[in-house]
Write an enzyme that holds these catalytic residues in place. Structure first.
Site, PDB file in Angstrom:
ATOM      1  N   LYS A 193      -2.616   4.697  -0.494  1.00  0.00           N
ATOM      2  CA  LYS A 193      -1.902   4.061   0.638  1.00  0.00           C
ATOM      3  C   LYS A 193      -1.465   5.068   1.597  1.00  0.00           C
ATOM      4  CE  LYS A 193       0.727   1.847   3.093  1.00  0.00           C
ATOM      5  NZ  LYS A 193       2.073   2.361   3.255  1.00  0.00           N
ATOM      6  N   HIS A 196      -4.495   5.614   3.581  1.00  0.00           N
ATOM      7  CA  HIS A 196      -4.527   4.372   4.553  1.00  0.00           C
ATOM      8  C   HIS A 196      -3.611   4.600   5.809  1.00  0.00           C
ATOM      9  CE1 HIS A 196      -1.865   0.932   6.087  1.00  0.00           C
ATOM     10  NE2 HIS A 196      -2.970   0.124   5.824  1.00  0.00           N
ATOM     11  N   ASN A 197      -2.482   5.324   5.441  1.00  0.00           N
ATOM     12  CA  ASN A 197      -1.542   5.709   6.379  1.00  0.00           C
ATOM     13  C   ASN A 197      -2.291   6.838   7.503  1.00  0.00           C
ATOM     14  OD1 ASN A 197       0.169   3.795   5.209  1.00  0.00           O
ATOM     15  ND2 ASN A 197       1.834   5.311   5.603  1.00  0.00           N
ATOM     16  N   GLU A 200      -4.545   5.092   9.578  1.00  0.00           N
ATOM     17  CA  GLU A 200      -3.397   4.130  10.642  1.00  0.00           C
ATOM     18  C   GLU A 200      -3.065   5.307  11.501  1.00  0.00           C
ATOM     19  OE1 GLU A 200      -0.115   2.149   8.754  1.00  0.00           O
ATOM     20  OE2 GLU A 200       1.242   3.586   9.829  1.00  0.00           O
TER      21      GLU A 200
HETATM   22  C1  6PG Z   1       2.470   0.284   6.445  1.00  0.00           C
HETATM   23  C2  6PG Z   1       2.787   1.490   7.125  1.00  0.00           C
HETATM   24  C3  6PG Z   1       4.317   1.726   6.578  1.00  0.00           C
HETATM   25  C4  6PG Z   1       4.614   3.219   7.081  1.00  0.00           C
HETATM   26  C5  6PG Z   1       4.648   3.542   8.650  1.00  0.00           C
HETATM   27  C6  6PG Z   1       4.606   4.890   8.588  1.00  0.00           C
HETATM   28  O1  6PG Z   1       1.290   0.305   6.011  1.00  0.00           O
HETATM   29  O2  6PG Z   1       2.994  -0.900   6.478  1.00  0.00           O
HETATM   30  O3  6PG Z   1       1.924   2.414   6.751  1.00  0.00           O
HETATM   31  O4  6PG Z   1       4.080   2.098   5.138  1.00  0.00           O
HETATM   32  O5  6PG Z   1       5.949   3.340   6.554  1.00  0.00           O
HETATM   33  O6  6PG Z   1       3.846   3.229   9.347  1.00  0.00           O
HETATM   34  O7  6PG Z   1       4.412   6.043   9.385  1.00  0.00           O
HETATM   35  P1  6PG Z   1       4.934   6.949  10.210  1.00  0.00           P
HETATM   36  O8  6PG Z   1       4.748   8.151   9.470  1.00  0.00           O
HETATM   37  O9  6PG Z   1       4.570   6.779  11.495  1.00  0.00           O
HETATM   38  O10 6PG Z   1       6.442   6.717  10.266  1.00  0.00           O
END
Ligand code: 6PG
Length: 499
Positions: A193, A196-197, A200
């Site tokens: 996860k 994944h982030n 992201e």
């Molecule tokens: C998800 C997201 C989520 C996460 C934010 C974190 O997969 O639903 O990754 O879990 O909390 O997007 O990102 P920031 O570090 O930008 O706050």
């Protein structure tokens, strides 16, 4: 406790503690799929809210509890309890609250964005009382939690077996199954996860750069940007993040003229998972320049006041001449097409970095991660869901030992087809003074990786000169050291000059 009879009969299939946004929505999702669920929260009003929503949604099989003992006892054994509280010490506190009433064979499933080593510590701690533990990545935000997230459970395989049917129904569904799979042992679910982030972060940065180039070099209006992203979402870039970006450009500002996006302060926040990804990449000697660039961009965005001051200083000394900024007579259509290709090629590099990080960690920890399967469970539900993940899945299915996603024959061909456009976009941005750290980092990653010979020979020579670090040769085995300075002095007499 809502009903003493219900608790006495211990009818719930599963429990969920922590009813903030994610917890509440996941609980309703589980109940809606027909699994009776008990919920608990330290703040009673959250329990009431959840009960209210369950009633409003047609009487979902959800029972609320205000006491941890009643909550635990209301769940059928072996118990599976999902906890969705803030990562770190709130997780330890919640475990301590519940563990008093749990029995051997019961399992706690932490669904937060937790540091994987905390999960590994907790696995060891609770095992002393015969309890099982899972660290489960949950992605998709509020909407995903309610309607189908991507789930990344890692830890006890036995415990996974107890809730496999629930998770399979609750997760997002795609053409090749539910977006959930058993990830591996220990903290692997949290680690996956986390990466994944990191991906992201990379995707969001690359999209932001595409926006910057289109707006500030190409002069596209918000309406044109909305149409462009909507169009891109019908092709190879089709994904959740492209779709929401198109939506964002269309939202008008309720307090004034124009669109809301232009009124938002340009400082990006973060909670830490992207930073962990970059730290882990460094720990494992995995190059992740696109993801690192996205993190650095967030740090630099935070220096708003400094940037405003720098803007003033450089304007005053006249560094920013006419050449910078918007180009005259630009062919918007051609630029849009180039940027689309640059974004796609850059994205391949970013995913390649994330996948390589996962593989390196898997080797270190013996997790045996299946990269193709990870790409599959990211096809739906999660923030990085995209049509292109199916291609990644297939690439790793074709060759599970693929050294780098870029050299998969299909991706390699796609990158070559897009490289002219990609270079044009990065070149144009550099000329215009518009920073594209993610796209540039991706391009440099590609250009470094694909070259059989790099200037690393010179760095080796320097290291050997000043530190006797030795070097290897291309033409014979062994480790060599040279008295560089002495030899250089001796040959000085014969040195020529550049002509
Ligand atoms: C998800 C997201 C989520 C996460 C934010 C974190 O997969 O639903 O990754 O879990 O909390 O997007 O990102 P920031 O570090 O930008 O706050």
């Amino acid at each position: 406790m809502e009903s003493a009879a219900a608790a006495a009969a211990a009818i719930s299939r599963i429990g969920l503690a922590g009813l903030a946004v994610m917890g509440q929505n996941l609980a309703l999702n589980i109940a809606e799929k027909g699994f009776p669920i008990s919920v608990y929260n330290r703040t009673a009003s959250r329990v009431d809210d959840t009960l209210h929503r369950a009633r409003e949604e047609g009487g979902l099989p959800l029972t609320g509890h205000y006491d941890p003992r009643d909550f635990v006892l209301s769940i059928r054994r072996p118990r599976s309890i999902i906890i969705l509280v803030k990562a770190g010490s709130p997780v330890d506190q919640t475990i301590a609250t519940l563990a008093r009433f749990l029995e051997p064979g019961d399992c706690i499933i932490d669904g937060g964005n937790e540091w994987y080593e905390n999960t590994e510590r907790r696995i060891a701690e609770v095992s002393a009382s015969g309890l099982l533990y899972i660290g489960m990545g949950v992605s998709g935000g509020e909407d995903g939690a309610r309607n189908g997230p991507s789930l990344m459970p890692g830890g006890s395989f036995q415990a996974y077996g107890n809730i496999q049917d629930v998770l399979a129904k609750v997760a997002a569904q795609v053409d090749d199954g539910p977006c959930v799979t058993y990830i591996g042992e220990g903290g692997s679910g949290n680690f996956v996860k986390m990466v994944h982030n990191g991906i992201e972060y990379g995707d969001m940065q690359l999209i932001a750069e595409a926006y910057d180039v289109l707006k500030n070099v190409g002069g596209l209006s918000n309406a044109e940007l909305a149409a462009t992203f909507a169009d891109w979402n019908r092709g190879e870039l089709e994904s959740f993040l492209i779709e929401i970006t198109a939506d964002i450009f269309g939202v008008r500002d309720e307090f004034g003229e124009g669109e809301l996006v232009d009124k938002i302060l340009d400082k990006t926040g973060m909670k830490g998972t992207g930073k962990w990804t970059v730290q882990q990449a460094a720990e494992l000697s995995i190059a992740a320049p696109t993801i690192a660039a996205s993190l650095d961009s967030r740090y630099l965005s935070g220096l708003k006041e400094e940037r405003e001051e720098a803007d003033r200083v450089f304007k005053e000394v006249g560094v920013l001449g006419e050449a910078l900024g918007r180009k005259r007579g630009i062919d918007k259509k051609a630029l849009v097409d180039d940027v689309r290709q640059a974004l796609y090629a850059s994205k391949i590099c970013s995913y390649a970095q994330g996948m390589n990080l996962l593989r390196a960690k898997s080797t270190e920890k013996g997790w045996n991660l299946n990269l193709g399967e990870l790409a599959r469970i990211w096809k739906g539900g999660c923030i990085i869901r995209a049509v292109f993940l199916d291609r990644i899945k297939k690439a790793y299915e074709r060759n599970p030992r693929l050294a780098n996603l870029m050299v998969d024959p299909e991706f390699a061909r796609e990158m070559v087809q897009r490289q002219a456009a990609w270079r044009r976009v990065v070149g144009l941005a550099i000329e215009a003074g518009i920073s594209t750290p993610g796209m540039s980092a991706s391009l440099a990653y590609f250009d470094t990786y694909r070259r059989a010979r790099l200037p690393a020979n010179l760095v080796q020579a320097q290291r050997d000169l000043f530190g006797a670090h030795t070097y290897e040769r291309v033409d014979r085995p062994g480790s060599f050291h040279t008295e560089w300075t002495k030899l250089a002095r001796e040959s000085k007499a014969g040195a020529g000059s550049l002509n």
